[in-house]
Design an enzyme around this catalytic site. Structure first.
Site, PDB file in Angstrom:
ATOM      1  N   LYS A 135      58.458  33.657  31.587  1.00 47.83           N
ATOM      2  CA  LYS A 135      57.181  33.112  30.750  1.00 47.83           C
ATOM      3  C   LYS A 135      56.385  34.477  30.640  1.00 47.83           C
ATOM      4  O   LYS A 135      55.933  35.023  29.478  1.00 47.83           O
ATOM      5  CB  LYS A 135      56.515  32.182  31.333  1.00 47.83           C
ATOM      6  CG  LYS A 135      55.020  32.034  31.017  1.00 47.83           C
ATOM      7  CD  LYS A 135      54.279  30.868  31.817  1.00 47.83           C
ATOM      8  CE  LYS A 135      53.561  31.132  32.964  1.00 47.83           C
ATOM      9  NZ  LYS A 135      52.466  31.826  32.721  1.00 47.83           N
ATOM     10  N   ASN A 136      55.946  35.268  31.695  1.00 46.56           N
ATOM     11  CA  ASN A 136      55.018  36.453  31.601  1.00 46.56           C
ATOM     12  C   ASN A 136      55.481  37.506  30.933  1.00 46.56           C
ATOM     13  O   ASN A 136      54.756  38.610  30.851  1.00 46.56           O
ATOM     14  CB  ASN A 136      54.315  36.423  32.799  1.00 46.56           C
ATOM     15  CG  ASN A 136      53.345  35.432  33.360  1.00 46.56           C
ATOM     16  OD1 ASN A 136      53.041  34.498  32.178  1.00 46.56           O
ATOM     17  ND2 ASN A 136      53.301  35.259  34.705  1.00 46.56           N
ATOM     18  N   ARG A 185      45.369  31.386  28.074  1.00 49.25           N
ATOM     19  CA  ARG A 185      44.896  32.524  28.556  1.00 49.25           C
ATOM     20  C   ARG A 185      45.523  33.605  27.798  1.00 49.25           C
ATOM     21  O   ARG A 185      44.619  34.572  27.188  1.00 49.25           O
ATOM     22  CB  ARG A 185      45.085  32.750  29.979  1.00 49.25           C
ATOM     23  CG  ARG A 185      44.676  34.104  30.493  1.00 49.25           C
ATOM     24  CD  ARG A 185      43.346  34.087  30.910  1.00 49.25           C
ATOM     25  NE  ARG A 185      42.820  35.604  31.415  1.00 49.25           N
ATOM     26  CZ  ARG A 185      41.715  36.010  31.488  1.00 49.25           C
ATOM     27  NH1 ARG A 185      40.699  35.058  31.246  1.00 49.25           N
ATOM     28  NH2 ARG A 185      41.448  37.091  32.228  1.00 49.25           N
ATOM     29  N   CYS A 200      44.978  28.240  32.667  1.00 46.15           N
ATOM     30  CA  CYS A 200      44.806  27.396  34.075  1.00 46.15           C
ATOM     31  C   CYS A 200      43.617  27.676  34.829  1.00 46.15           C
ATOM     32  O   CYS A 200      42.994  29.037  34.739  1.00 46.15           O
ATOM     33  CB  CYS A 200      45.698  28.065  35.098  1.00 46.15           C
ATOM     34  SG  CYS A 200      47.583  27.267  34.714  1.00 46.15           S
ATOM     35  N   ARG A 203      38.249  34.206  36.132  1.00 44.02           N
ATOM     36  CA  ARG A 203      39.128  34.628  35.047  1.00 44.02           C
ATOM     37  C   ARG A 203      38.054  35.131  33.971  1.00 44.02           C
ATOM     38  O   ARG A 203      38.446  34.818  32.804  1.00 44.02           O
ATOM     39  CB  ARG A 203      40.085  33.689  34.521  1.00 44.02           C
ATOM     40  CG  ARG A 203      41.061  33.122  35.575  1.00 44.02           C
ATOM     41  CD  ARG A 203      42.142  32.471  35.191  1.00 44.02           C
ATOM     42  NE  ARG A 203      43.422  33.296  34.984  1.00 44.02           N
ATOM     43  CZ  ARG A 203      44.430  32.956  34.421  1.00 44.02           C
ATOM     44  NH1 ARG A 203      44.780  31.747  34.115  1.00 44.02           N
ATOM     45  NH2 ARG A 203      45.511  33.953  34.308  1.00 44.02           N
ATOM     46  N   PRO A 204      37.145  36.278  34.185  1.00 41.68           N
ATOM     47  CA  PRO A 204      36.602  36.921  33.160  1.00 41.68           C
ATOM     48  C   PRO A 204      37.315  37.703  32.206  1.00 41.68           C
ATOM     49  O   PRO A 204      38.572  38.063  32.396  1.00 41.68           O
ATOM     50  CB  PRO A 204      35.790  37.744  33.830  1.00 41.68           C
ATOM     51  CG  PRO A 204      36.186  38.157  35.163  1.00 41.68           C
ATOM     52  CD  PRO A 204      37.128  36.906  35.477  1.00 41.68           C
ATOM     53  N   ASP A 224      35.836  40.817  30.952  1.00 40.51           N
ATOM     54  CA  ASP A 224      35.106  42.014  30.890  1.00 40.51           C
ATOM     55  C   ASP A 224      36.080  43.442  30.956  1.00 40.51           C
ATOM     56  O   ASP A 224      35.837  44.451  30.075  1.00 40.51           O
ATOM     57  CB  ASP A 224      34.285  42.049  32.078  1.00 40.51           C
ATOM     58  CG  ASP A 224      35.021  42.188  33.920  1.00 40.51           C
ATOM     59  OD1 ASP A 224      35.733  41.152  33.595  1.00 40.51           O
ATOM     60  OD2 ASP A 224      34.769  43.119  34.600  1.00 40.51           O
ATOM     61  N   ASP A 227      51.441  33.561  42.303  1.00 45.46           N
ATOM     62  CA  ASP A 227      52.173  32.743  41.621  1.00 45.46           C
ATOM     63  C   ASP A 227      53.176  31.705  42.500  1.00 45.46           C
ATOM     64  O   ASP A 227      53.607  30.787  42.160  1.00 45.46           O
ATOM     65  CB  ASP A 227      52.821  33.024  40.351  1.00 45.46           C
ATOM     66  CG  ASP A 227      51.884  33.789  39.324  1.00 45.46           C
ATOM     67  OD1 ASP A 227      50.649  33.347  39.556  1.00 45.46           O
ATOM     68  OD2 ASP A 227      52.387  34.499  38.579  1.00 45.46           O
ATOM     69  N   ARG A 254      53.918  23.774  30.789  1.00 45.85           N
ATOM     70  CA  ARG A 254      53.502  25.346  29.835  1.00 45.85           C
ATOM     71  C   ARG A 254      54.256  26.255  30.553  1.00 45.85           C
ATOM     72  O   ARG A 254      54.231  27.284  29.896  1.00 45.85           O
ATOM     73  CB  ARG A 254      52.235  25.512  30.617  1.00 45.85           C
ATOM     74  CG  ARG A 254      51.102  24.555  29.715  1.00 45.85           C
ATOM     75  CD  ARG A 254      49.524  24.701  30.178  1.00 45.85           C
ATOM     76  NE  ARG A 254      49.660  26.247  30.288  1.00 45.85           N
ATOM     77  CZ  ARG A 254      48.979  26.879  31.179  1.00 45.85           C
ATOM     78  NH1 ARG A 254      48.176  26.299  31.995  1.00 45.85           N
ATOM     79  NH2 ARG A 254      48.847  28.255  31.168  1.00 45.85           N
TER      80      ARG A 254
HETATM   81  N1  EPU Z   1      39.908  39.943  36.160  1.00 44.85           N
HETATM   82  C1  EPU Z   1      38.656  40.385  35.935  1.00 44.85           C
HETATM   83  N2  EPU Z   1      38.428  40.892  34.666  1.00 44.85           N
HETATM   84  C2  EPU Z   1      39.229  40.865  33.470  1.00 44.85           C
HETATM   85  C3  EPU Z   1      40.668  40.387  34.013  1.00 44.85           C
HETATM   86  C4  EPU Z   1      40.878  40.042  35.130  1.00 44.85           C
HETATM   87  O1  EPU Z   1      37.916  40.380  36.711  1.00 44.85           O
HETATM   88  O2  EPU Z   1      38.939  41.193  32.439  1.00 44.85           O
HETATM   89  C5  EPU Z   1      40.372  39.614  37.658  1.00 44.85           C
HETATM   90  C6  EPU Z   1      40.924  38.261  37.519  1.00 44.85           C
HETATM   91  O3  EPU Z   1      39.853  37.330  37.690  1.00 44.85           O
HETATM   92  C7  EPU Z   1      41.585  38.339  39.001  1.00 44.85           C
HETATM   93  C8  EPU Z   1      42.056  39.764  38.877  1.00 44.85           C
HETATM   94  O4  EPU Z   1      41.653  40.485  37.885  1.00 44.85           O
HETATM   95  O5  EPU Z   1      40.771  38.327  39.917  1.00 44.85           O
HETATM   96  C9  EPU Z   1      43.621  39.962  38.703  1.00 44.85           C
HETATM   97  O6  EPU Z   1      44.013  39.006  37.517  1.00 44.85           O
HETATM   98  P1  EPU Z   1      44.733  39.303  36.457  1.00 44.85           P
HETATM   99  O7  EPU Z   1      44.126  39.915  35.277  1.00 44.85           O
HETATM  100  O8  EPU Z   1      46.122  40.501  36.702  1.00 44.85           O
HETATM  101  O9  EPU Z   1      45.753  38.226  35.993  1.00 44.85           O
HETATM  102  P2  EPU Z   1      46.087  37.919  34.579  1.00 44.85           P
HETATM  103  O10 EPU Z   1      46.360  39.026  33.948  1.00 44.85           O
HETATM  104  O11 EPU Z   1      45.030  36.951  34.025  1.00 44.85           O
HETATM  105  C10 EPU Z   1      48.735  37.567  35.143  1.00 44.85           C
HETATM  106  C11 EPU Z   1      49.736  36.609  35.221  1.00 44.85           C
HETATM  107  C12 EPU Z   1      49.469  35.340  36.248  1.00 44.85           C
HETATM  108  C13 EPU Z   1      49.136  35.978  37.326  1.00 44.85           C
HETATM  109  C14 EPU Z   1      48.334  37.165  37.573  1.00 44.85           C
HETATM  110  C15 EPU Z   1      48.315  37.841  38.842  1.00 44.85           C
HETATM  111  C16 EPU Z   1      50.103  36.388  32.682  1.00 44.85           C
HETATM  112  C17 EPU Z   1      50.008  35.570  31.497  1.00 44.85           C
HETATM  113  N3  EPU Z   1      49.580  35.640  33.616  1.00 44.85           N
HETATM  114  O12 EPU Z   1      47.502  36.979  34.953  1.00 44.85           O
HETATM  115  O13 EPU Z   1      50.169  34.341  36.120  1.00 44.85           O
HETATM  116  O14 EPU Z   1      48.826  34.908  38.566  1.00 44.85           O
HETATM  117  O15 EPU Z   1      48.548  37.932  36.535  1.00 44.85           O
HETATM  118  O16 EPU Z   1      49.659  38.386  39.082  1.00 44.85           O
HETATM  119  O17 EPU Z   1      50.815  37.408  32.823  1.00 44.85           O
HETATM  120  C18 EPU Z   1      50.986  32.103  35.722  1.00 44.85           C
HETATM  121  O18 EPU Z   1      52.224  32.385  35.603  1.00 44.85           O
HETATM  122  O19 EPU Z   1      50.901  30.911  36.467  1.00 44.85           O
HETATM  123  C19 EPU Z   1      49.855  32.873  36.172  1.00 44.85           C
HETATM  124  C20 EPU Z   1      48.665  32.416  36.433  1.00 44.85           C
END
Ligand code: EPU
Length: 423
Positions: A22-23, A93, A117, A122-123, A125, A309, A402
């Site tokens: 998926k990712n 997202r 989710c 999940r900001p 910024d 995950d 999803r």
């Molecule tokens: N974060 C910020 N600011 C931002 C972006 C992220 O503070 O602008 C924080 C998040 O709140 C979190 C940390 O950075 O505390 C790390 O999150 P990350 O951005 O790595 O997560 P993501 O990219 O939104 C992806 C996967 C998630 C997986 C996480 C961690 C995808 C589509 N999603 O999310 O997968 O849990 O990395 O490995 O690639 C899932 O598949 O169920 C899922 C949630």
């Protein structure tokens, strides 16, 4: 609203194949817009989030054609707008993954705050700061963010991550591919899906070095040439099926996977006493000679650490392991609330704070009526229900659809008693 009805306690056996990641798919689909030539993607999981990403492509003017099971041709030649429709953008997202290709290729992107989710704040910024580091200007109104590249397009730059983020790394990697000059990403995320995305883009003419490490260097190119690519296997599905095998099977083979993407996870299963063998693209789970043991502490971490995950499915295993384990979820602050539902099924888990829970096992689980809180917790509840005595119903299974393709059909084939029901 559909729900699963699950009859617990049945042994599973046979073989189950892992779907495409998926990712990886959710990034490669928007990445096709970086080129003005079609891209054929195979091994795409046919899940709700992927279908929503296709809807966004179509809403932007692109074409998506199914060429076979899990095989789609994406043609971006008729893209006519750079504005992501509000309702679609709010549904998931990864609508945020369209910003980079739109900005890099057309010089602008308008998008709402993304949905997805509810597993923490999940900001966005770091997305915004990263695009600004490549020369984009930001404007906001009530519903939309608008990013505009300077005349002549994005420019290479340097971005230092305050904490490494998977989707921000992937976004900046895409944006920098068509930016003028060199871009340096420092403390980038290292997940295998990032390396896979970079390798796909390099095949199409991009110049990305270091993806899969914390330091990535991208030299901008004028255009990408499209082509065909294949999604890597879903490591989260692989780990989930391994736990399922440990809990319910004396002989389960998991195929089409890449066990090398889960080294630290295997170490945890070993510590718990799960009996497994790893091949290059398969995993075999056999009956364990002794009862499972507590692991002591489980700490989620960015790759190559223990993947967040798999935290919820692993916790289900811990409810069946003798002793106490502290589960420390370090990435998201909303990913442990499902433990309350496991307690209603008979587990003994103390939620200490949003990041930590103490699991005391083993406990017998019994069937319950419940609701899936999010994708991974929802799948953990499916595991718990398959293990529990009696019947369970799980509502809100859209959350599970999803990320897992036709899960009830695939689980039924290995002996699970699970059916989908309307209402
Ligand atoms: N974060 C910020 N600011 C931002 C972006 C992220 O503070 O602008 C924080 C998040 O709140 C979190 C940390 O950075 O505390 C790390 O999150 P990350 O951005 O790595 O997560 P993501 O990219 O939104 C992806 C996967 C998630 C997986 C996480 C961690 C995808 C589509 N999603 O999310 O997968 O849990 O990395 O490995 O690639 C899932 O598949 O169920 C899922 C949630």
């Amino acid at each position: 609203m559909e729900k699963f009805i699950i009859e617990g306690g049945y042994k599973l056996s046979g073989s189950i194949a892992v779907a495409g990641a998926k990712n990886h798919a959710l990034k490669m689909i928007p990445a096709t817009l970086l080129s003005n030539k079609p891209t054929l993607i195979s091994n795409i999981p046919e899940i709700e989030d992927v279908l929503l990403m296709f809807e966004i492509i179509r809403a932007l003017g692109g074409e998506v054609k199914k060429m076979g099971k899990g095989k789609y041709l994406i043609d971006p030649r008729k893209i006519k707008t750079t504005k992501i429709p509000y309702e679609l953008g709010r549904k998931l997202r990864t609508s945020v993954m369209f910003i980079a290709p739109l900005l890099a290729r057309f010089g602008k992107a308008s998008f709402p705050h993304p949905g997805g989710c509810m597993i923490g704040k999940r900001p966005i910024d770091m997305f915004l700061a990263g695009f600004q580091a490549l020369g984009a200007r930001l404007r906001e109104d009530n519903e939309y963010y608008h990013l505009i590249a300077s005349r002549g397009g994005l420019k290479g730059g340097k971005y230092v991550f305050r904490k490494s983020s998977v989707t921000v790394t992937e976004s900046l990697l895409m944006a920098a591919t068509l930016a003028k000059g060199k871009t340096e990403l420092i403390f980038a995320a290292c997940e295998p899906e990032i390396a896979a995305l970079a390798s796909d883009l390099n095949k199409q003419g991009a110049k990305i070095k270091g993806a899969g490490t914390h330091n990535i260097e991208i030299t901008g190119v004028k255009s990408l040439k499209g082509g065909s690519i294949k999604c890597v296997p879903d490591r989260i599905e692989c780990g989930t099926f391994a736990i399922l095998g440990a809990l319910l099977s004396d002989d389960l083979k998991i195929t089409n996977c890449n066990p090398a993407h889960l080294e630290v996870f295997w170490l945890h299963l070993k510590k718990a006493g799960v009996n497994f063998t790893l091949g290059k693209d398969w995993v075999k789970i056999k009956k364990s000679p002794r009862p499972f043991k507590a692991i002591g502490d489980v700490i989620t971490h960015e790759y190559p650490g223990l993947v967040t995950d798999l935290q919820a499915p692993l916790t289900v295993l811990l409810t069946q392991s003798k002793g106490i384990t502290m589960v420390h979820e370090t990435i998201f602050e909303g990913r442990l609330f499902y433990t309350d539902i496991l307690n209603r099924m008979g587990a003994d888990i103390i939620l200490c704070d949003p990041h930590r829970a103490i699991v005391n096992g083993p406990t017998k689980l019994h069937g319950k009526d419940m609701e899936s809180p999010d994708l991974r917790a929802g799948m953990a509840l499916v595991l718990a229900a398959l293990l529990a005595k009696g019947t369970s119903t799980i509502a809100n299974i859209y959350q599970i659809d999803r990320g897992y393709e036709n899960i009830e059909e695939r689980l039924s084939k290995i002996g699970a008693k699970i059916i989908r029901q309307e209402g």
